[in-house]
Design an enzyme around this catalytic site. Structure first.
Site, PDB file in Angstrom:
ATOM      1  N   ARG A 123       0.848  -1.195   0.000  1.00 18.58           N
ATOM      2  CA  ARG A 123       0.000   0.000   0.000  1.00 18.58           C
ATOM      3  C   ARG A 123       0.884   1.245   0.000  1.00 18.58           C
ATOM      4  O   ARG A 123       1.064   1.905   1.022  1.00 18.58           O
ATOM      5  CB  ARG A 123      -0.933  -0.032   1.210  1.00 18.58           C
ATOM      6  CG  ARG A 123      -1.971  -1.156   1.167  1.00 18.58           C
ATOM      7  CD  ARG A 123      -3.023  -0.872   0.116  1.00 18.58           C
ATOM      8  NE  ARG A 123      -4.020  -1.930  -0.023  1.00 18.58           N
ATOM      9  CZ  ARG A 123      -5.143  -2.007   0.666  1.00 18.58           C
ATOM     10  NH1 ARG A 123      -5.411  -1.127   1.609  1.00 18.58           N
ATOM     11  NH2 ARG A 123      -6.012  -2.970   0.438  1.00 18.58           N
ATOM     12  N   GLN A 128      -0.735   2.350  -6.191  1.00 19.38           N
ATOM     13  CA  GLN A 128      -2.188   2.446  -6.048  1.00 19.38           C
ATOM     14  C   GLN A 128      -2.933   1.962  -7.283  1.00 19.38           C
ATOM     15  O   GLN A 128      -3.974   1.303  -7.180  1.00 19.38           O
ATOM     16  CB  GLN A 128      -2.586   3.892  -5.730  1.00 19.38           C
ATOM     17  CG  GLN A 128      -2.273   4.311  -4.307  1.00 19.38           C
ATOM     18  CD  GLN A 128      -2.687   5.744  -4.031  1.00 19.38           C
ATOM     19  OE1 GLN A 128      -2.970   6.512  -4.949  1.00 19.38           O
ATOM     20  NE2 GLN A 128      -2.719   6.118  -2.772  1.00 19.38           N
ATOM     21  N   ASP A 131      -3.387  -1.908  -7.369  1.00 18.12           N
ATOM     22  CA  ASP A 131      -3.942  -2.517  -6.158  1.00 18.12           C
ATOM     23  C   ASP A 131      -5.277  -3.208  -6.439  1.00 18.12           C
ATOM     24  O   ASP A 131      -6.336  -2.582  -6.444  1.00 18.12           O
ATOM     25  CB  ASP A 131      -4.109  -1.434  -5.090  1.00 18.12           C
ATOM     26  CG  ASP A 131      -4.557  -1.975  -3.751  1.00 18.12           C
ATOM     27  OD1 ASP A 131      -4.804  -3.193  -3.653  1.00 18.12           O
ATOM     28  OD2 ASP A 131      -4.640  -1.181  -2.800  1.00 18.12           O
ATOM     29  N   SER A 134      -8.056  -3.026  -3.543  1.00 18.53           N
ATOM     30  CA  SER A 134      -8.852  -1.801  -3.460  1.00 18.53           C
ATOM     31  C   SER A 134      -9.904  -1.754  -4.559  1.00 18.53           C
ATOM     32  O   SER A 134     -11.072  -1.436  -4.308  1.00 18.53           O
ATOM     33  CB  SER A 134      -7.944  -0.570  -3.548  1.00 18.53           C
ATOM     34  OG  SER A 134      -7.158  -0.447  -2.381  1.00 18.53           O
ATOM     35  N   TYR A 231      -4.662  -2.082   6.930  1.00 20.29           N
ATOM     36  CA  TYR A 231      -5.646  -2.973   7.523  1.00 20.29           C
ATOM     37  C   TYR A 231      -5.650  -2.807   9.030  1.00 20.29           C
ATOM     38  O   TYR A 231      -4.661  -2.408   9.643  1.00 20.29           O
ATOM     39  CB  TYR A 231      -5.313  -4.440   7.215  1.00 20.29           C
ATOM     40  CG  TYR A 231      -5.474  -4.799   5.773  1.00 20.29           C
ATOM     41  CD1 TYR A 231      -6.713  -5.141   5.252  1.00 20.29           C
ATOM     42  CD2 TYR A 231      -4.386  -4.801   4.909  1.00 20.29           C
ATOM     43  CE1 TYR A 231      -6.861  -5.482   3.921  1.00 20.29           C
ATOM     44  CE2 TYR A 231      -4.523  -5.131   3.576  1.00 20.29           C
ATOM     45  CZ  TYR A 231      -5.764  -5.473   3.090  1.00 20.29           C
ATOM     46  OH  TYR A 231      -5.905  -5.807   1.765  1.00 20.29           O
TER      47      TYR A 231
END
Length: 375
Positions: A123, A128, A131, A134, A231
């Site tokens: 992360r 991004q 990912d 996500s 998380y």
């Protein structure tokens, strides 16, 4: 020699997504790769074989697609025994769920394949766009609300009619990661009265920014800021007891509860007990997005919709796959962004750097190499 990229038809139960779309096929070919698609790979996502061919890919049976492939793309990592024909040391780029599928990871090492777990993408800002967790969680949170609305026998928004007023549905979201935030936003758009909770204190402002009411334990320390990798982690027994007491009183007043809490490498935390379900009024709905990791809700059954104390508990398997077309489009872009970010034009293939490569590489040279799997 340009990289040969193989895209496979998914074989996992309830998996309707595909790891490439005509859009990403064209982009991969523009990088200098050749692309082969297993026949029927995109059918469940609404993509015909002819669309891949028009984009420049070869469409054939699995054996032909894998022959000479040095990069294999998939949504869920296939059984390594089914990858015969790919070159020694070929990359397999997919979601591996390494902690729960450790035996499969060992099989990749034995087969001499390099397993790259996109679900372990770090992360960090530059990753991004790669990912998959996500992008897929965002859709899962949205779909969870729609599934709840479908199972709920009443309207979501408040309605004022000549015959009387219908009150707004009360929705409680437990776990405010990507899926939880999207669930809050979707329920709000549908007109529900929304509240949410999380063990991470930093999420309070995020909940409020979406117009929902934060429900937090006061006077007992939870997790300040973000947990590892964004998380939540484990909390103290004192906090868990205080949260259970707070949640018990709140759940009894809710029409819909959506749970999204996951802890990497561990079973999903139990958030809703059978006793708490019994306090909800008949006709209420719970959607457990963590059911594949053991479930946040006592009595949730993977792949089934069950009734407990008059409450409907939705435990759909692979929620993003219920939106196969959009989920595939996002997943495929994540994979393309990953390959393109490391593409070496001279080598005509991607070359990983240490930061991301070491984070997602599970196997190499017939060995399991990721330190997270060595414990």
């Amino acid at each position: 020699m340009p990289s040969r990229i193989a895209v496979l038809l998914e074989s996992a139960q309830a998996e309707r997504r595909v790891a490439a779309t005509p859009e990403t096929v064209r982009k991969l070919i523009a990088l200098g790769a050749t692309v082969a698609i297993e026949s029927g790979a995109g059918r469940e996502a609404g993509i015909a074989d002819g669309e891949y061919e028009q984009a420049g890919a070869t469409v054939a049976d699995r054996a032909t697609v894998l022959a000479g492939a040095d990069i294999v793309l998939a949504v869920q990592a296939p059984d390594p025994a089914t990858l015969a024909g790919s070159v020694p040391g070929a990359w397999v780029v997919a979601a591996f769920d390494p902690f729960r599928q450790r035996e499969r990871v060992t099989g990749y090492a034995a087969a001499g394949l390099e397993a790259l777990a996109m679900d372990w993408m770090p992360r960090i800002t530059r990753a991004q766009s790669m990912d998959i967790l996500s992008s897929q969680s965002n859709l899962a949170g949205y779909k969870a609300v729609l599934e709840a609305a479908s199972a709920y026998g009443r309207a979501f928004p408040m309605m004022m009619t000549a015959a009387g007023t219908i009150p707004a549905a009360r929705v409680f979201v437990m776990g405010v990661g990507v899926a939880g935030l999207q669930a809050i936003a979707t329920a709000r758009r549908l007109g529900a009265q929304v509240s949410a909770t999380d063990v991470r204190s930093a999420t309070r402002e995020q909940i409020q920014s979406l117009g929902a009411k934060p429900i937090f334990v006061e006077g007992v320390a939870g997790i300040e800021g973000e947990g590892a990798g964004g998380y939540a982690g484990e909390t103290s027994e004192e906090y868990r007891a205080a949260q259970a007491e707070l949640v018990a009183g709140h759940i009894a007043k809710q029409d819909i509860v959506i749970t999204t809490a996951l802890i990497p490498g561990r079973p999903a935390p139990r958030l809703v007990s059978d006793a708490q379900i019994a306090t909800m009024r008949p006709g209420s709905v719970i959607v457990d997005l963590a059911v594949e990791a053991g479930g946040n809700v006592e009595g949730a059954v993977l792949g089934e919709v069950v009734q407990r104390h008059g409450v409907t508990i939705v435990g759909h398997r692979n929620m993003p796959s219920l939106l196969a077309a959009d989920a595939s489009a996002l997943f495929a872009r994540n994979l393309y962004n990953f390959l393109a970010a490391f593409w070496d034009k001279e080598a005509a293939r991607p070359v990983l750097d240490a930061e991301i490569g070491d984070a997602i590489r599970l196997t190499k040279g017939s060995q399991v190499v990721n330190p997270r799997l060595s414990a």
